[in-house]
Design an enzyme around this catalytic site. Structure first.
Site, PDB file in Angstrom:
ATOM      1  N   CYS A 157      89.670  32.244 -20.877  1.00  0.00           N
ATOM      2  CA  CYS A 157      90.483  33.233 -22.165  1.00  0.00           C
ATOM      3  C   CYS A 157      91.764  33.803 -20.923  1.00  0.00           C
ATOM      4  CB  CYS A 157      89.455  34.071 -22.353  1.00  0.00           C
ATOM      5  SG  CYS A 157      90.038  35.545 -23.572  1.00  0.00           S
ATOM      6  N   GLY A 246     100.717  29.637 -31.005  1.00  0.00           N
ATOM      7  CA  GLY A 246     101.689  28.722 -32.312  1.00  0.00           C
ATOM      8  C   GLY A 246     102.964  28.278 -31.690  1.00  0.00           C
TER       9      GLY A 246
HETATM   10  C1  SIN Z   1      90.796  33.077 -25.951  1.00  0.00           C
HETATM   11  O1  SIN Z   1      91.351  33.190 -26.035  1.00  0.00           O
HETATM   12  O2  SIN Z   1      89.481  32.015 -25.508  1.00  0.00           O
HETATM   13  C2  SIN Z   1      90.020  34.524 -26.371  1.00  0.00           C
HETATM   14  C3  SIN Z   1      90.740  35.227 -26.883  1.00  0.00           C
HETATM   15  C4  SIN Z   1      90.499  36.376 -26.874  1.00  0.00           C
HETATM   16  O3  SIN Z   1      89.230  37.425 -27.805  1.00  0.00           O
HETATM   17  O4  SIN Z   1      91.187  37.919 -26.673  1.00  0.00           O
END
Ligand code: SIN
Length: 335
Positions: A157, A246
Site C-alpha cells: 500500500c 486506472g
Molecule cells: C492499497 O493500495 O493497498 C490500499 C489503499 C488504501 O487503503 O489507502
C-alpha cells in the site's frame, strides 16, 4: 464518489446466454490458480467494494470469476479523511488508508460471502495487511478461520504514514520474511501483492517465491502521486498524496507481469495481473504476458459491475477468432 452497480441492464441474461454459447463451442474460460478453480480469470481487486448481502448478490450475478476482499488488519483502522478517492481524468488517485473493521468482523463477512459465492463457484481471496512481520503471521492464522480460498498479503500500500509504517514490498528480505510468516500460519495458498514503486520488482518477486509464495499479484497502485485543485490551490485528497490507478498505469502493470512471469518460469508461481485493466483487450494483454487471473479495480468505479460480463464475453470472442478453446493455449504467448 458513488459506485455504479449493474449499470448495464440484462447483465445476468447476457452472462447466461454467453455461457450457453461457450458450452456449445466447447470453449472454456476456466482457470486454476494455486489449485483453486475459477469459472473465469476476472477477479475483483482488493479495496474496491465493501462486503454486504446486497453486493454479494450483485457480484454473483455479474459473471465475475473471483473476489478479493478489502485488506483487513488485526485491529480496526479508521483510515484517512474524505476525500479519499478522486477521478483525475485518466484513472483514480486514492488514499483510503486501509480503513477496515478489523479481522474479527472481517472473518464474519468472509463467512457470509462464502455462503453466497461458493455455491456459484466464485472463490474468495482474503486480503490482509499488518505493520509487523509477526502481526502478518497472526492475521493469517485468524483470517484462515473464515476458510477463504486464498490469502492475499498486501505489503504494497503506497498510502502509509511514513513515520510509523513502511511499505514492506520495497525491501526484498523483509518481503520474504513476511511471506514466510504468513505461510507458516495460513491454511490455504498465499498470494503476495507487490508494488511497482521499486527498482526491480523481479528481485522482490523472486524473494517472496523463495519464501513460499504460491502466487504473486502485480501490481498495487503507482506512486504516491498528487493532483491539485487549481481553484483552491490544494491537493484533491485529504491525505494530499495517494496511489495512482486506472488506464494510465496499465503499461507499467503489463511490464511487471511480463518480467515476473519470465523470470520465475519453472518456479510454479502463478500471477494475478492487476493495474488499469478496463476491457477484454486489456485482460487478454495480461494473459498474453503470463497472468493466470486478471484483477479489475478502477474500471468498476468507472463502469459498474457490468464490466465483468463484458470482459468475459470479449475474451470468449477473441478465443473464437483465434481458434483457442482454453486460456492455457495463449497464456504467456508474449513471453
Ligand atoms: C492499497 O493500495 O493497498 C490500499 C489503499 C488504501 O487503503 O489507502
Amino acid at each position: 464518489m458513488s459506485i455504479q452497480l449493474d449499470s448495464h441492464t440484462g447483465v445476468a441474461g447476457a452472462v447466461h446466454a454467453q455461457a450457453e454459447r461457450d458450452t456449445q463451442d466447447a470453449l472454456s474460460l476456466e482457470v486454476t490458480l494455486c489449485g483453486v478453480r475459477f469459472r473465469n480469470p476476472i477477479v475483483l481487486a482488493s479495496g474496491i467494494l465493501g462486503l454486504s448481502e446486497e453486493i454479494f448478490a450483485r457480484l454473483a450475478r455479474s459473471g465475475i470469476g473471483g473476489i478479493t476482499t478489502k485488506s483487513c488488519s488485526l485491529q480496526p483502522r479508521v483510515g484517512w479523511h474524505n476525500p479519499t478517492i478522486v477521478s483525475w481524468g485518466h484513472g483514480l488517485i486514492n488514499a483510503v488508508g486501509l480503513s477496515n473493521p478489523g479481522v474479527e468482523v472481517m472473518v464474519e463477512e468472509i463467512r457470509a460471502a462464502r455462503r453466497h459465492l461458493q455455491p456459484l463457484g466464485v472463490p474468495i481471496i482474503a486480503s490482509i495487511f499488518a505493520t509487523t512481520i509477526y502481526d502478518f503471521g497472526t492475521l493469517a492464522r485468524y483470517v484462515s478461520e473464515a476458510e477463504p480460498d486464498l490469502i492475499e498479503v498486501n505489503i504494497s500500500c503506497p498510502n502509509l504514514d511514513a513515520q510509523h509504517e513502511e511499505m514492506f514490498s520495497s525491501n526484498a528480505y523483509v518481503s520474504g520474511q513476511v511471506t514466510r510468516a504468513v505461510k507458516r500460519n495460513a491454511r490455504c495458498p498465499v498470494v503476495v501483492k507487490l508494488s511497482p514503486n521499486v527498482d526491480n520488482i523481479v528481485t522482490i518477486a523472486r524473494e517472496v517465491a523463495n519464501n513460499g509464495a504460491d502466487a504473486i499479484c502485480a501490481i498495487n497502485s503507482l506512486g504516491p502521486g498528487m493532483v491539485l485543485d487549481i481553484e483552491s490551490a490544494k491537493p484533491v485528497l485529504a491525505n494530499r498524496t495517494g496511489g495512482v490507478s486506472g488506464p494510465a498505469i496499465r503499461p507499467i502493470a503489463v511490464r511487471c507481469v511480463y518480467d515476473i512471469c519470465r523470470a520465475l518460469r519453472g518456479m510454479g508461481v502463478q500471477v494475478i495481473g492487476t493495474g488499469g485493466v478496463t476491457d477484454a483487450r486489456d485482460a487478454i494483454e495480461m494473459i498474453l504476458a503470463g497472468a493466470t487471473c486478471v484483477g479489475v479495480g478502477s474500471a468498476v468505479h468507472a463502469r459498474g459491475l457490468g464490466v465483468f460480463a463484458e470482459m468475459t464475453a470479449g475474451i470468449a470472442d477473441y478465443m473464437r477468432r483465434h481458434g483457442y478453446r482454453s486460456l492455457d493455449e495463449f497464456r504467456g504467448r508474449a513471453l
